[in-house]
Design a protein around this motif. Structure first.
Motif, PDB file in Angstrom:
ATOM      1  N   PRO A 144       0.822  -1.215   0.000  1.00 23.48           N
ATOM      2  CA  PRO A 144       0.000   0.000   0.000  1.00 23.48           C
ATOM      3  C   PRO A 144       0.854   1.262   0.000  1.00 23.48           C
ATOM      4  CG  PRO A 144       0.033  -0.995   2.183  1.00 23.48           C
ATOM      5  CD  PRO A 144       0.717  -1.953   1.266  1.00 23.48           C
ATOM      6  N   LEU A 170      -5.725  -0.142  -2.825  1.00 12.73           N
ATOM      7  CA  LEU A 170      -6.809  -1.086  -3.057  1.00 12.73           C
ATOM      8  C   LEU A 170      -8.054  -0.337  -3.509  1.00 12.73           C
ATOM      9  CD1 LEU A 170      -6.424  -3.293   0.163  1.00 12.73           C
ATOM     10  CD2 LEU A 170      -5.617  -3.845  -2.144  1.00 12.73           C
ATOM     11  N   SER A 193      -2.870  -6.180   0.766  1.00 13.46           N
ATOM     12  CA  SER A 193      -1.940  -5.450  -0.091  1.00 13.46           C
ATOM     13  C   SER A 193      -0.589  -6.159  -0.172  1.00 13.46           C
ATOM     14  CB  SER A 193      -1.747  -4.024   0.426  1.00 13.46           C
ATOM     15  OG  SER A 193      -2.916  -3.262   0.271  1.00 13.46           O
TER      16      SER A 193
END
Length: 288
Positions: free
Chosen positions: A87, A94, A170
């Motif tokens: 991330p 996402l 992630s």
């Protein structure tokens, strides 16, 4: 599947400058393959820009760095091929409307399409499907995410995930590509103490499995190789603690003289320059 071999990461006087100041400067780092590297500092201190520069996503302005023997910034494209982003707000996020299954399926298809060999693409469809499922299962296991424990299993939407669950997803998505370097931004953001400990345990396990981990945080865990981006840091490497520090005091050279600090919480000129340099660096890559 063989465990991925992590990439060694080194840097000397590494820096990135925007039109209005330095995003970061004077980075010194020497981390072996499979290390857990923490980029520690307050928000706006150039942490994310450093992470993106070390993964070949931003071009540094001065100094040198190597990732897995590949030189930066000369071999940025090659570094991107051996690294993966977890991330990173504004860069790899996402989709809240996607389900866990949709994210996993999309990443597996992209992996097969762009990173697969010609021989792999010519294999029977059943074999390709089985190989993709194996990659997904291995990545989920390494990230410690069991979809069966989610509210709607793999049909759970990202918007319904807890912060730590989203982090695990992630990481799993990034690991599907079997990178040598995994980069994670805002590792400890909005996590409780217990969740923060779980997040670092996750990243330590990834590093222990052979993949070098580069993680941005506000407070580095004990035992990590730490790069500090706080404006009060002193340039140099501490042999006793094994940490590599960054100084950004030189940012004042490209801004107005700083006023004496007062009792308020307003940023000093150095910190403002760092924010501006970071924003400029993002803008130049289309990620403002």
């Amino acid at each position: 599947m063989d465990s991925p071999h992590g990439a060694a990461v080194t840097a000397e006087d590494f820096g990135l400058k925007g039109p209005r100041g330095w995003a970061f400067r004077g980075v010194r780092l020497d981390a072996p393959p499979g290390a857990l590297i923490a980029i520690e500092g307050p928000s706006g201190s150039g942490r994310t820009c450093l992470l993106l520069a070390l993964t070949g996503r931003m071009r540094a302005s001065e100094g040198r760095a190597e990732v897995g023997g590949l030189r930066l910034p000369r071999q940025m494209a090659a570094v991107r091929r051996i690294s993966a982003l977890g991330p990173v707000p504004g860069v790899s996020e996402l989709d809240p409307a996607f389900t866990v299954a949709e994210h996993l399926r999309e990443r597996a298809l992209l992996q097969r399409r762009y990173d697969g060999s010609l021989r792999a693409l010519l294999r029977p469809r059943t074999e390709r499907t089985a190989a993709a499922r194996n990659r997904i299962d291995t990545a989920l296991d390494t990230a410690g995410l069991d979809p069966a424990n989610l509210p709607k299993a793999e049909r759970t939407s990202v918007r319904d995930l807890e912060r730590l669950e989203a982090l695990r997803l992630s990481v799993a998505l990034a690991l599907i590509g079997r990178p040598r370097l995994l980069a994670v931004d805002d590792t400890d953001l909005k996590l409780s103490d217990a969740e923060r400990a779980e997040a670092w345990e996750l990243l330590r396990s990834v590093a222990d499995s052979g993949t070098t981990v580069l993680a941005v945080c506000s407070q580095a865990p004990v035992g990590a190789i730490t790069v500090r981006t706080a404006t009060t840091a002193t340039s140099g490497t501490s042999a006793a603690s094994g940490t590599a520090d960054i100084t950004e005091a030189d940012a004042a050279d490209v801004s107005e003289p700083a006023e004496a600090p007062g009792a308020t919480t307003e940023k000093t000129t150095d910190e403002k320059t760092t924010d501006e340099g970071t924003a400029d660096a993002f803008a130049e890559t289309g990620r403002a």
